[in-house]
Design an enzyme around this catalytic site. Structure first.
Site: not given
Ligand code: PMP
Length: 405
Positions: A124, A201, A204, A227
């Site tokens: 991401h 990370d 997910q 999430k």
């Molecule tokens: N890493 C991954 C794999 C994600 O899916 C996301 C959110 N889509 C994030 C990081 C970032 O999360 P946040 O926007 O809640 O900080």
């Protein structure tokens, strides 16, 4: 699925009774954010009605209550990740802030010119951009581990990229764009052979599979509350004690200090060192309730049910003519990305929304991995424990209608 009753679970989520465009809401955008069970909503309400205070235990009764609630949530987060101690849990705004905290407070101070940071093609943007900033400041180099046609990491290539120059590895546990579950434990262990620190990370992962940070042996693990059925604006950074103790503060201010003079300030050890200012107390408490909720059902049960849904979804989508599934790794969780020939992803998203079905269409903040598959955009239905086969049928029937119109 043993005692798992999806209808009972659905009744815990008030928003699932919502009508959208006159239709029953079908929420298949769980990778973007999940809905909140009554247990979380009520816990936050209870906090504001009975416990609200800044956290400084000794001052008065409500301060003691809010401190107990906040620190209780930290204990819950530690248990959820199987961290040995709540001292290893830092509250942050979310996965993004957790990664940035480590990039700023660890990597910027420990890395030098020509050191290397490894990430993967699956990341991401939140796990790409902070490392680019570290590289700009330190002169370190970013290296990217490729994936195969199924969207799984190529371990051989990872091994080739690892060297004594590798100082940091940051990788996703589950890809938000493809759903690939990466071989995290093996990758952590390989990185440690070279003395590199590893951040995982888990944004997910945590709503789909049981995470045990001791088994993974990661130095850092991050996730976002929203999430995993908790509130927005709160998340968790787990760090091994020796890693956290080697890090400078992220921000300066109240709560993180032992003593301040104009000449010298003494800062607390972790986690307080990294929690300057008044934190998101109520939402941390709400997150604690969300983690209790998930644990009371059991991630093993959730994982089995979702796996069944995922297989059903793959099977059902494969019957739609002209539909190409993106991300076909054997190890997958939660995500069913695809493109449909003859339609833009926006058109598909709009047609689904007209029927009350929420999916994400776009680049999912993971442009490199979509480009790896020759795409700028994909449609991404993503699953949670409250989804049903009936909802997948509804999705597929809209797609079939589109193809036949
Ligand atoms: N890493 C991954 C794999 C994600 O899916 C996301 C959110 N889509 C994030 C990081 C970032 O999360 P946040 O926007 O809640 O900080």
């Amino acid at each position: 699925f043993g005692s798992f009753d999806v209808n009972a679970v659905r009744n815990d989520f008030p928003i699932l009774a919502e009508k959208v465009n006159g239709k029953n809401l079908v929420w298949l955008d769980n990778a973007a954010t999940t809905h909140k069970p009554r247990q979380v909503i009520e816990r936050i309400k209870y906090y504001y009605e009975h416990e609200n205070s800044n956290v400084h235990r000794a001052a008065h009764e409500l301060a003691a209550r809010s401190t107990d609630a906040y620190e209780g949530a930290r204990e819950k987060a530690a248990r959820f990740l199987n961290a040995p101690s709540a001292k290893e849990i830092v509250f942050v705004r979310g996965a993004t802030e957790g990664i940035n905290l480590v990039a700023s407070s660890y990597a910027k101070h420990h890395l030098q010119k020509d050191d290397e940071i490894l990430i993967t093609w699956l990341e991401h943007h939140a796990n790409i951009v902070p490392w680019q900033l570290v590289c700009e400041e330190t002169g370190a180099k970013l290296r990217v581990v490729p994936v195969d046609e199924s969207g799984q990491i190529l371990l051989d290539e990872y091994v080739k990229l690892l060297s004594s120059r590798t100082k940091f590895v940051s990788l996703t546990h589950v890809s938000n764009a493809l759903g690939t579950v990466t071989p995290v434990a093996e990758m952590v262990s390989l990185a440690h052979r070279y003395g590199a620190k590893v951040l995982v990370d888990g944004a997910q992962a945590v709503s789909h599979l049981k995470v045990d940070v001791q088994a993974l042996d990661a130095d850092f693990y991050v996730f976002s509350g929203h999430k995993v059925f908790g509130p927005t604006g709160i998340g968790v950074l787990y760090g091994k004690p020796e890693a956290l103790e080697s890090m400078r503060p992220y921000q300066g201010g109240g709560n993180m200090i032992v003593d301040v003079t104009f000449e010298k300030t003494i800062v607390h050890p972790a986690p307080a060192r990294f929690e300057a200012g008044t934190g998101n107390i109520a939402d941390a408490v709400g997150l604690g309730a969300a983690l209790d909720y998930v644990s009371s059902i059991g991630l093993d049960v959730i994982n089995r049910y979702e796996h069944f849904l995922l297989e059903y979804g793959i099977e059902s989508l494969s019957r739609v003519p002209g539909l190409r599934l993106i991300g076909t790794a054997k190890e997958k969780a939660g995500v069913l990305s695809f493109v449909l020939s003859g339609y833009t992803t926006e058109e598909v998203g709009k047609a689904l929304s007209n029927e009350g079905i929420a999916v994400r269409s776009g680049h999912h903040c993971a442009q490199p991995i979509l480009r790896r598959f020759g795409l700028e955009s994909a449609v991404r239905p993503s699953l949670a424990l409250y989804n049903t086969c009936g909802e997948i049928d509804a999705l597929v029937s809209v797609l079939l209608k589109l193809k036949h119109s």
